[in-house]
Design a protein around this motif. Structure first.
Motif, PDB file in Angstrom:
ATOM      1  N   LEU A  25       0.836  -1.202   0.000  1.00 26.99           N
ATOM      2  CA  LEU A  25       0.000   0.000   0.000  1.00 26.99           C
ATOM      3  C   LEU A  25       0.874   1.258   0.000  1.00 26.99           C
ATOM      4  O   LEU A  25       0.570   2.245  -0.664  1.00 26.99           O
ATOM      5  CB  LEU A  25      -0.942   0.013   1.206  1.00 26.99           C
ATOM      6  CG  LEU A  25      -2.041  -1.047   1.218  1.00 26.99           C
ATOM      7  CD1 LEU A  25      -2.948  -0.852   2.429  1.00 26.99           C
ATOM      8  CD2 LEU A  25      -2.871  -1.023  -0.041  1.00 26.99           C
ATOM      9  N   VAL A  51      -5.573  -1.395  -8.884  1.00 26.21           N
ATOM     10  CA  VAL A  51      -6.123  -0.142  -8.366  1.00 26.21           C
ATOM     11  C   VAL A  51      -6.488  -0.247  -6.887  1.00 26.21           C
ATOM     12  O   VAL A  51      -6.432   0.747  -6.159  1.00 26.21           O
ATOM     13  CB  VAL A  51      -7.342   0.312  -9.211  1.00 26.21           C
ATOM     14  CG1 VAL A  51      -8.512  -0.623  -9.054  1.00 26.21           C
ATOM     15  CG2 VAL A  51      -7.732   1.747  -8.873  1.00 26.21           C
ATOM     16  N   ILE A  52      -6.811  -1.436  -6.439  1.00 23.15           N
ATOM     17  CA  ILE A  52      -7.189  -1.608  -5.037  1.00 23.15           C
ATOM     18  C   ILE A  52      -6.028  -1.205  -4.120  1.00 23.15           C
ATOM     19  O   ILE A  52      -6.224  -0.656  -3.041  1.00 23.15           O
ATOM     20  CB  ILE A  52      -7.658  -3.062  -4.783  1.00 23.15           C
ATOM     21  CG1 ILE A  52      -8.344  -3.180  -3.431  1.00 23.15           C
ATOM     22  CG2 ILE A  52      -6.533  -4.062  -4.874  1.00 23.15           C
ATOM     23  CD1 ILE A  52      -9.738  -2.700  -3.426  1.00 23.15           C
ATOM     24  N   TYR A  53      -4.786  -1.441  -4.595  1.00 31.13           N
ATOM     25  CA  TYR A  53      -3.618  -1.028  -3.811  1.00 31.13           C
ATOM     26  C   TYR A  53      -3.482   0.497  -3.840  1.00 31.13           C
ATOM     27  O   TYR A  53      -3.164   1.109  -2.821  1.00 31.13           O
ATOM     28  CB  TYR A  53      -2.342  -1.661  -4.377  1.00 31.13           C
ATOM     29  CG  TYR A  53      -2.219  -3.133  -4.088  1.00 31.13           C
ATOM     30  CD1 TYR A  53      -1.622  -3.582  -2.912  1.00 31.13           C
ATOM     31  CD2 TYR A  53      -2.695  -4.085  -4.981  1.00 31.13           C
ATOM     32  CE1 TYR A  53      -1.509  -4.933  -2.636  1.00 31.13           C
ATOM     33  CE2 TYR A  53      -2.591  -5.441  -4.713  1.00 31.13           C
ATOM     34  CZ  TYR A  53      -1.999  -5.858  -3.544  1.00 31.13           C
ATOM     35  OH  TYR A  53      -1.898  -7.189  -3.268  1.00 31.13           O
ATOM     36  N   ILE A  55      -5.846   2.744  -4.270  1.00 28.09           N
ATOM     37  CA  ILE A  55      -6.897   3.329  -3.429  1.00 28.09           C
ATOM     38  C   ILE A  55      -6.519   3.188  -1.956  1.00 28.09           C
ATOM     39  O   ILE A  55      -6.629   4.135  -1.173  1.00 28.09           O
ATOM     40  CB  ILE A  55      -8.254   2.652  -3.720  1.00 28.09           C
ATOM     41  CG1 ILE A  55      -8.734   3.031  -5.128  1.00 28.09           C
ATOM     42  CG2 ILE A  55      -9.294   3.046  -2.681  1.00 28.09           C
ATOM     43  CD1 ILE A  55      -9.945   2.254  -5.588  1.00 28.09           C
ATOM     44  N   PRO A  65      -9.115   8.905  -2.669  1.00 22.81           N
ATOM     45  CA  PRO A  65      -8.235   8.957  -3.844  1.00 22.81           C
ATOM     46  C   PRO A  65      -8.524  10.218  -4.656  1.00 22.81           C
ATOM     47  O   PRO A  65      -9.643  10.733  -4.624  1.00 22.81           O
ATOM     48  CB  PRO A  65      -8.627   7.712  -4.647  1.00 22.81           C
ATOM     49  CG  PRO A  65      -9.459   6.889  -3.750  1.00 22.81           C
ATOM     50  CD  PRO A  65     -10.052   7.777  -2.720  1.00 22.81           C
TER      51      PRO A  65
ATOM     52  N   TYR B  21      -6.087  -7.698   4.471  1.00 24.25           N
ATOM     53  CA  TYR B  21      -5.686  -6.336   4.846  1.00 24.25           C
ATOM     54  C   TYR B  21      -5.920  -5.369   3.692  1.00 24.25           C
ATOM     55  O   TYR B  21      -6.502  -4.294   3.876  1.00 24.25           O
ATOM     56  CB  TYR B  21      -4.212  -6.328   5.258  1.00 24.25           C
ATOM     57  CG  TYR B  21      -3.771  -5.009   5.849  1.00 24.25           C
ATOM     58  CD1 TYR B  21      -3.893  -4.774   7.220  1.00 24.25           C
ATOM     59  CD2 TYR B  21      -3.264  -3.991   5.053  1.00 24.25           C
ATOM     60  CE1 TYR B  21      -3.516  -3.565   7.764  1.00 24.25           C
ATOM     61  CE2 TYR B  21      -2.897  -2.777   5.590  1.00 24.25           C
ATOM     62  CZ  TYR B  21      -3.020  -2.565   6.947  1.00 24.25           C
ATOM     63  OH  TYR B  21      -2.659  -1.360   7.486  1.00 24.25           O
ATOM     64  N   VAL B  22      -5.479  -5.768   2.499  1.00 25.40           N
ATOM     65  CA  VAL B  22      -5.589  -4.871   1.339  1.00 25.40           C
ATOM     66  C   VAL B  22      -7.062  -4.632   0.971  1.00 25.40           C
ATOM     67  O   VAL B  22      -7.459  -3.525   0.601  1.00 25.40           O
ATOM     68  CB  VAL B  22      -4.807  -5.458   0.140  1.00 25.40           C
ATOM     69  CG1 VAL B  22      -5.117  -4.710  -1.136  1.00 25.40           C
ATOM     70  CG2 VAL B  22      -3.318  -5.411   0.417  1.00 25.40           C
ATOM     71  N   LEU B  23      -7.880  -5.659   1.103  1.00 22.87           N
ATOM     72  CA  LEU B  23      -9.283  -5.534   0.691  1.00 22.87           C
ATOM     73  C   LEU B  23     -10.155  -4.834   1.738  1.00 22.87           C
ATOM     74  O   LEU B  23     -11.055  -4.084   1.393  1.00 22.87           O
ATOM     75  CB  LEU B  23      -9.871  -6.916   0.379  1.00 22.87           C
ATOM     76  CG  LEU B  23      -9.326  -7.601  -0.882  1.00 22.87           C
ATOM     77  CD1 LEU B  23      -9.863  -9.013  -0.990  1.00 22.87           C
ATOM     78  CD2 LEU B  23      -9.702  -6.808  -2.121  1.00 22.87           C
ATOM     79  N   PRO B  26      -8.566  -0.661   4.102  1.00 21.47           N
ATOM     80  CA  PRO B  26      -8.863   0.701   3.619  1.00 21.47           C
ATOM     81  C   PRO B  26     -10.309   1.134   3.875  1.00 21.47           C
ATOM     82  O   PRO B  26     -10.557   2.272   4.262  1.00 21.47           O
ATOM     83  CB  PRO B  26      -8.567   0.604   2.113  1.00 21.47           C
ATOM     84  CG  PRO B  26      -7.539  -0.461   2.007  1.00 21.47           C
ATOM     85  CD  PRO B  26      -7.938  -1.474   3.046  1.00 21.47           C
ATOM     86  N   LEU B  57      -9.256  15.339   4.046  1.00 17.95           N
ATOM     87  CA  LEU B  57      -9.986  14.257   3.381  1.00 17.95           C
ATOM     88  C   LEU B  57      -9.857  14.288   1.860  1.00 17.95           C
ATOM     89  O   LEU B  57      -9.691  13.249   1.226  1.00 17.95           O
ATOM     90  CB  LEU B  57     -11.483  14.343   3.766  1.00 17.95           C
ATOM     91  CG  LEU B  57     -12.364  13.259   3.182  1.00 17.95           C
ATOM     92  CD1 LEU B  57     -12.001  11.904   3.773  1.00 17.95           C
ATOM     93  CD2 LEU B  57     -13.846  13.550   3.428  1.00 17.95           C
ATOM     94  N   PRO B  59      -7.781  15.259  -1.304  1.00 22.01           N
ATOM     95  CA  PRO B  59      -6.392  15.633  -1.603  1.00 22.01           C
ATOM     96  C   PRO B  59      -6.273  16.816  -2.553  1.00 22.01           C
ATOM     97  O   PRO B  59      -5.228  17.444  -2.616  1.00 22.01           O
ATOM     98  CB  PRO B  59      -5.821  14.364  -2.249  1.00 22.01           C
ATOM     99  CG  PRO B  59      -6.985  13.622  -2.770  1.00 22.01           C
ATOM    100  CD  PRO B  59      -8.129  13.949  -1.862  1.00 22.01           C
ATOM    101  N   PHE B  95     -17.926   8.206  -4.204  1.00 23.64           N
ATOM    102  CA  PHE B  95     -17.010   7.117  -3.875  1.00 23.64           C
ATOM    103  C   PHE B  95     -17.774   6.022  -3.137  1.00 23.64           C
ATOM    104  O   PHE B  95     -18.686   6.300  -2.359  1.00 23.64           O
ATOM    105  CB  PHE B  95     -15.877   7.618  -2.970  1.00 23.64           C
ATOM    106  CG  PHE B  95     -14.980   8.631  -3.623  1.00 23.64           C
ATOM    107  CD1 PHE B  95     -13.846   8.252  -4.313  1.00 23.64           C
ATOM    108  CD2 PHE B  95     -15.285   9.988  -3.567  1.00 23.64           C
ATOM    109  CE1 PHE B  95     -13.026   9.186  -4.924  1.00 23.64           C
ATOM    110  CE2 PHE B  95     -14.474  10.939  -4.167  1.00 23.64           C
ATOM    111  CZ  PHE B  95     -13.331  10.529  -4.850  1.00 23.64           C
ATOM    112  N   SER B  98     -15.495   1.453  -0.172  1.00 24.63           N
ATOM    113  CA  SER B  98     -14.084   1.070  -0.167  1.00 24.63           C
ATOM    114  C   SER B  98     -13.189   2.161  -0.748  1.00 24.63           C
ATOM    115  O   SER B  98     -11.985   1.980  -0.855  1.00 24.63           O
ATOM    116  CB  SER B  98     -13.906  -0.221  -0.968  1.00 24.63           C
ATOM    117  OG  SER B  98     -14.387  -0.037  -2.283  1.00 24.63           O
ATOM    118  N   GLY B  99     -13.766   3.299  -1.157  1.00 27.45           N
ATOM    119  CA  GLY B  99     -12.958   4.405  -1.650  1.00 27.45           C
ATOM    120  C   GLY B  99     -12.846   4.454  -3.159  1.00 27.45           C
ATOM    121  O   GLY B  99     -12.168   5.320  -3.699  1.00 27.45           O
ATOM    122  N   GLN B 100     -13.493   3.551  -3.855  1.00 26.31           N
ATOM    123  CA  GLN B 100     -13.420   3.546  -5.312  1.00 26.31           C
ATOM    124  C   GLN B 100     -14.373   4.605  -5.881  1.00 26.31           C
ATOM    125  O   GLN B 100     -15.538   4.661  -5.486  1.00 26.31           O
ATOM    126  CB  GLN B 100     -13.809   2.163  -5.838  1.00 26.31           C
ATOM    127  CG  GLN B 100     -13.476   1.986  -7.280  1.00 26.31           C
ATOM    128  CD  GLN B 100     -13.375   0.512  -7.657  1.00 26.31           C
ATOM    129  OE1 GLN B 100     -13.764  -0.368  -6.898  1.00 26.31           O
ATOM    130  NE2 GLN B 100     -12.856   0.246  -8.825  1.00 26.31           N
TER     131      GLN B 100
END
Lengths: 181, 185
Positions: A25, A51-53, A55, A65, B21-23, B26, B57, B59, B95, B98-100
């Motif tokens: 990450l 992209v998941i990384y 984000i 993001p 963790y990655v999924l 975040p 929050l 950027p 968004f 998960s932030g996508q």
């Protein structure tokens, strides 16, 4: 003995999985900019299979993001490749960012964060942008150097202008060190 | 073969921890950040963030910009976001939990300073297979403008408006505050 070895390996697996996830990450979300070795683009492109990384990288830092409508460029070094320092004075020089709105940020987080946007900056007659980055006010455009903390310069271009066919984008501004205390 | 049991198990466990963790981390971090930056604001309600909170929050935001937020909760059904924005540059981004980023529109694309977006949860795989909802929804579609389907139950709508003249800020902010984000049953 077998159980002991097995437990050790399982714990090792958990630790390696956790650390590798955090490091992945940390490293994601930044890609090199062609012809601009000192700048990196902070991006979470939906076309990126990882992209998941990307984000996760921004969210782990506390941010959403960058939206697809914006381009964010960051640099931590001057034109000579030296890390940016709080006790130095720099000049940012280049063409005005080709976007409907832009902003420059320096520093890591409030209160050690300074900003200058298209609203406040004065461009020269040839659409050149020149900004002094220093602790003390400089003539013309001035971006206050944070007193402490990590120094990272960000250029945010909101709604960049579309390029004409086969046209090359204008180079990003250069950052020259003037002097250090 | 028996000797490889523990190393292989450890390898898969490490992989599972990495992916978990990655999924999931975040999403949890984002929910935590949103809760702390918005003071646990209620869902499906539009509000303008403080300049100090918005730069932590978003950027791309500066202290001079105006950032409005709506924390979405689609578990109760549709949410209609009715925007009242200035006739200048602005962008609206949605968004997922998960932030996508799943939706984006700006002033040039919208071509109007007043519009509405109907947000609803995307149909699940089984619902699509059964074709459930198409006939029921046909009679319920309202003339609200745009529609967006969101895969997650939760999400966040971010409306960003740069202010080119500090004197205009109170008027722009007052207009923006008439924007609504409401659940519709």
């Amino acid at each position: 003995m077998g159980i002991s070895l097995g437990s050790t390996l399982l714990v090792l697996g958990v630790v390696v999985g956790y650390i590798s996830a955090q490091q992945s990450l940390d490293r994601a979300g930044l890609k090199p900019v062609a012809g601009e070795p000192q700048w990196q683009q902070a991006v979470a492109s939906p076309k990126d299979p990882y992209v998941i990384y990307s984000i996760g990288h921004f969210i782990a830092d506390g941010f959403l993001p960058p939206p697809t409508s914006a381009q964010v460029y960051v640099r931590k070094v001057d034109d000579d490749g030296n890390s940016l320092r709080n006790d130095c004075t720099y000049t940012l020089l280049g063409a005005a960012p080709q976007a409907r709105w832009w902003a420059l940020k320096i520093g890591s987080a409030a209160p050690n964060l300074a900003m200058l946007s298209a609203r406040d900056a004065i461009l020269s007659g040839t659409d050149q942008l020149e900004i002094g980055i220093a602790k003390h006010q400089t003539p013309g455009n001035w971006l206050a150097m944070p007193q402490a903390g990590a120094i990272e310069l960000s250029l945010v271009m909101n709604e960049p202008y579309a390029l004409a066919k086969n046209a090359k984008p204008l180079p990003l501004p250069a950052l020259k060190k003037i002097e250090c205390e | 073969m028996a000797r490889l049991f523990w190393p292989i198990t450890a390898l898969f466990l490490g992989l599972a921890v990495h992916l978990a963790y990655v999924l999931f981390a975040p999403g949890l971090i984002l929910q935590h950040n949103l809760a702390s930056l918005t003071g646990n604001a209620s869902t499906n309600r539009f509000f303008v963030m403080s300049p100090e909170a918005q730069i932590k929050l978003v950027p791309t935001a500066t202290m001079q910009d105006i950032v409005g937020l709506c924390l979405l909760d689609l578990s109760g059904g549709k949410v209609v976001f009715s925007a009242n924005v200035p006739k200048s540059l602005w962008t609206l981004s949605i968004f997922s939990q998960s932030g996508q980023q799943i939706y984006s529109i700006n002033d040039a694309e919208a071509g109007t300073s007043q519009f509405a977006i109907e947000l609803k949860r995307a149909k699940g795989f089984l619902e699509q297979l059964r074709g459930k909802g198409d006939a029921e929804e046909a009679g319920q579609i309202q003339n609200v403008g745009w529609h967006a389907d969101i895969n997650d139950r939760r999400g966040v709508v971010v409306l960003w408006v740069p202010v080119d003249d500090a004197a205009k800020r109170p008027a722009i902010e007052a207009d923006l505050k008439t924007t609504t984000c409401e659940a519709k049953s």
